[in-house]
Design a protein around this motif. Sequence first.
Motif, mmCIF file in Angstrom:
data_model
loop_
_atom_site.group_PDB
_atom_site.id
_atom_site.type_symbol
_atom_site.label_atom_id
_atom_site.label_comp_id
_atom_site.label_asym_id
_atom_site.label_seq_id
_atom_site.Cartn_x
_atom_site.Cartn_y
_atom_site.Cartn_z
ATOM 1 N N ASN A 190 73.968 74.620 6.253
ATOM 2 C CA ASN A 190 74.284 73.274 6.710
ATOM 3 C C ASN A 190 73.552 72.959 8.007
ATOM 4 N N VAL A 191 73.156 71.709 8.149
ATOM 5 C CA VAL A 191 72.453 71.216 9.332
ATOM 6 C C VAL A 191 73.184 69.979 9.833
ATOM 7 N N ASN A 192 73.451 69.939 11.142
ATOM 8 C CA ASN A 192 73.993 68.737 11.772
ATOM 9 C C ASN A 192 72.873 68.086 12.571
ATOM 10 N N MET A 193 72.679 66.792 12.396
ATOM 11 C CA MET A 193 71.599 66.085 13.092
ATOM 12 C C MET A 193 72.181 64.975 13.950
ATOM 13 N N SER A 237 62.339 69.201 13.510
ATOM 14 C CA SER A 237 62.674 67.892 12.976
ATOM 15 C C SER A 237 61.925 66.797 13.717
ATOM 16 N N ASN A 238 61.884 65.605 13.114
ATOM 17 C CA ASN A 238 61.304 64.449 13.767
ATOM 18 C C ASN A 238 62.317 63.701 14.623
ATOM 19 N N VAL A 239 63.570 64.185 14.701
ATOM 20 C CA VAL A 239 64.574 63.591 15.595
ATOM 21 C C VAL A 239 64.774 64.505 16.795
ATOM 22 N N TRP A 271 61.146 78.784 2.517
ATOM 23 C CA TRP A 271 60.835 77.645 3.374
ATOM 24 C C TRP A 271 61.030 76.357 2.616
ATOM 25 N N GLY A 272 61.123 75.250 3.370
ATOM 26 C CA GLY A 272 61.273 73.958 2.730
ATOM 27 C C GLY A 272 61.146 72.804 3.696
ATOM 28 N N ARG A 273 61.186 71.637 3.135
ATOM 29 C CA ARG A 273 61.116 70.382 3.887
ATOM 30 C C ARG A 273 62.080 69.434 3.203
ATOM 31 N N ASN A 274 62.958 68.819 3.972
ATOM 32 C CA ASN A 274 63.956 67.927 3.407
ATOM 33 C C ASN A 274 63.998 66.621 4.185
ATOM 34 N N ASN A 329 65.086 58.330 7.044
ATOM 35 C CA ASN A 329 63.927 59.168 6.761
ATOM 36 C C ASN A 329 63.733 60.266 7.813
ATOM 37 N N ASN A 330 64.812 60.919 8.183
ATOM 38 C CA ASN A 330 64.727 62.054 9.094
ATOM 39 C C ASN A 330 64.233 63.261 8.321
ATOM 40 N N ILE A 331 63.220 63.915 8.828
ATOM 41 C CA ILE A 331 62.602 65.027 8.114
ATOM 42 C C ILE A 331 62.864 66.326 8.865
ATOM 43 N N ILE A 332 63.320 67.330 8.143
ATOM 44 C CA ILE A 332 63.436 68.671 8.712
ATOM 45 C C ILE A 332 62.516 69.602 7.933
#
Length: 88
Positions: free
Chosen positions: A63-66, A46-48, A17-20, A76-79
């Motif tokens: 990979n993540v596309n936002m 996510s916060n978006v 697990w993680g937070r980026n 400051n987008n957090i996942i």
Amino acid sequence: DQSAAGYFDVGNMRMIWGRNTVASSSNSITLPAPFADSNYVVQMSSNVNIITFNSARTTTTFNVNMYTDAGGLSSNNIIQWFAIGQKP
């Protein structure tokens, strides 16, 4: 127990697990420990408004596309995410 490092193993299964904090639409997330292969499952929030998983992944990255409905991303987008798969 490697929970302080962001993962743990149970039998042949590994959970990571993680937070980026990310600032762009395309992001490579490095895992704190490898999986046996790239066929692991990832779940994230996510916060978006819109976040998509990109199928490009390895045993140590995914990979993540936002994207946002309003267009553009702040710095400051957090996942928050977790992944489950086979340990090496």
